[in-house]
Design a protein around this motif. Sequence first.
Motif, mmCIF file in Angstrom:
data_model
loop_
_atom_site.group_PDB
_atom_site.id
_atom_site.type_symbol
_atom_site.label_atom_id
_atom_site.label_comp_id
_atom_site.label_asym_id
_atom_site.label_seq_id
_atom_site.Cartn_x
_atom_site.Cartn_y
_atom_site.Cartn_z
ATOM 1 N N LEU A 16 -51.426 -4.206 91.060
ATOM 2 C CA LEU A 16 -52.572 -4.008 90.171
ATOM 3 C C LEU A 16 -52.938 -5.326 89.507
ATOM 4 O O LEU A 16 -54.119 -5.681 89.410
ATOM 5 N N GLU A 69 -56.488 -7.332 89.909
ATOM 6 C CA GLU A 69 -57.345 -7.461 88.726
ATOM 7 C C GLU A 69 -57.216 -8.827 88.048
ATOM 8 O O GLU A 69 -57.639 -8.983 86.910
ATOM 9 N N ASP A 90 -51.595 11.967 80.126
ATOM 10 C CA ASP A 90 -52.824 11.179 80.121
ATOM 11 C C ASP A 90 -52.823 10.299 78.872
ATOM 12 O O ASP A 90 -51.959 10.421 77.992
ATOM 13 N N ILE A 124 -57.337 -1.791 81.603
ATOM 14 C CA ILE A 124 -57.953 -1.410 82.878
ATOM 15 C C ILE A 124 -58.012 0.113 83.034
ATOM 16 O O ILE A 124 -57.046 0.819 82.739
ATOM 17 N N HIS A 125 -59.173 0.601 83.487
ATOM 18 C CA HIS A 125 -59.475 2.004 83.760
ATOM 19 C C HIS A 125 -59.707 2.823 82.490
ATOM 20 O O HIS A 125 -59.856 4.043 82.570
ATOM 21 N N TRP A 143 -70.475 0.295 82.697
ATOM 22 C CA TRP A 143 -69.162 0.841 83.009
ATOM 23 C C TRP A 143 -69.160 1.488 84.387
ATOM 24 O O TRP A 143 -69.917 2.394 84.664
ATOM 25 N N ASN A 198 -67.149 3.668 86.949
ATOM 26 C CA ASN A 198 -66.015 4.600 86.971
ATOM 27 C C ASN A 198 -65.692 5.088 88.377
ATOM 28 O O ASN A 198 -65.188 6.190 88.573
ATOM 29 N N PHE A 253 -63.512 3.789 90.418
ATOM 30 C CA PHE A 253 -62.251 3.178 90.837
ATOM 31 C C PHE A 253 -61.272 4.198 91.402
ATOM 32 O O PHE A 253 -60.208 3.847 91.916
ATOM 33 N N CYS A 260 -58.417 6.965 91.234
ATOM 34 C CA CYS A 260 -57.313 7.400 90.376
ATOM 35 C C CYS A 260 -56.910 6.272 89.421
ATOM 36 O O CYS A 260 -56.665 5.147 89.849
ATOM 37 N N PRO A 261 -56.866 6.530 88.111
ATOM 38 C CA PRO A 261 -56.423 5.493 87.176
ATOM 39 C C PRO A 261 -54.965 5.125 87.448
ATOM 40 O O PRO A 261 -54.180 5.953 87.911
ATOM 41 N N TRP A 262 -54.591 3.896 87.136
ATOM 42 C CA TRP A 262 -53.270 3.403 87.529
ATOM 43 C C TRP A 262 -52.125 4.230 86.949
ATOM 44 O O TRP A 262 -51.085 4.380 87.584
ATOM 45 N N ASP A 295 -51.434 7.070 89.304
ATOM 46 C CA ASP A 295 -51.245 6.712 90.717
ATOM 47 C C ASP A 295 -49.753 6.689 91.037
ATOM 48 O O ASP A 295 -49.037 5.771 90.630
#
Length: 215
Positions: free
Chosen positions: A35, A39, A66, A88-89, A99, A101, A103, A105-107, A110
Amino acid sequence: MSLKKYFTPREVSMHNTEGDLWVSFLGKVYDLSKLCERERGNVLLKPILLAGGTDISHWFNPKTHDVRTYIDPETSCVIPHCPNGRYIHIPPPYPDSRWANNFGCPWWKDINYIIGDLSQKTRFIKIVNTLASQEHIIEVCTEERLHAILDRYLMYNKHAASYTWKYNNVNLNMYLTLDENGIRDEDEDFYKLRMKDNEFLQTIHLYLNDDLTEK
């Protein structure tokens, strides 16, 4: 049989650079090196870099897994809680047409970044090689079976698998944990008695299988 991989907090803390970055949260260990590589140069990567090698469970809700949120007192909007700044995310706090969105699945959700579990309790054990009269003290995870502890010990003796492992002259079952083998974790006892645990560690003795003087 595949064995679950456990890591000590000390092991996680050693991976704290942009090219080699781990974090732990909610009991799991994540390798975010890829990641960071993808990034690189993104200002939103900075909070993650600052958190490298640490446990960031406080960033997340343990029930939903979350990101934690709070109600903005001025706008009454639900805002992600970012202790070290937006990362990030995480969407901007207010509507922003820039923005993106898409991308996926957010890290933090994942599972491909997960490399194992964070040990809930570690302990130190002394291992004595009776052939070479060498002893080493290593930190292990209480959840680990003896096979995993053997893997940790390989850095001191690459032939460790050729030895019989014993405790109190009883052969150990390499598919069981220390506790299951009767090697009780006495850390709490040491604390109550104000004893130095490093002077009274449980000791595992290794006997070379080719040594006919040992049964």
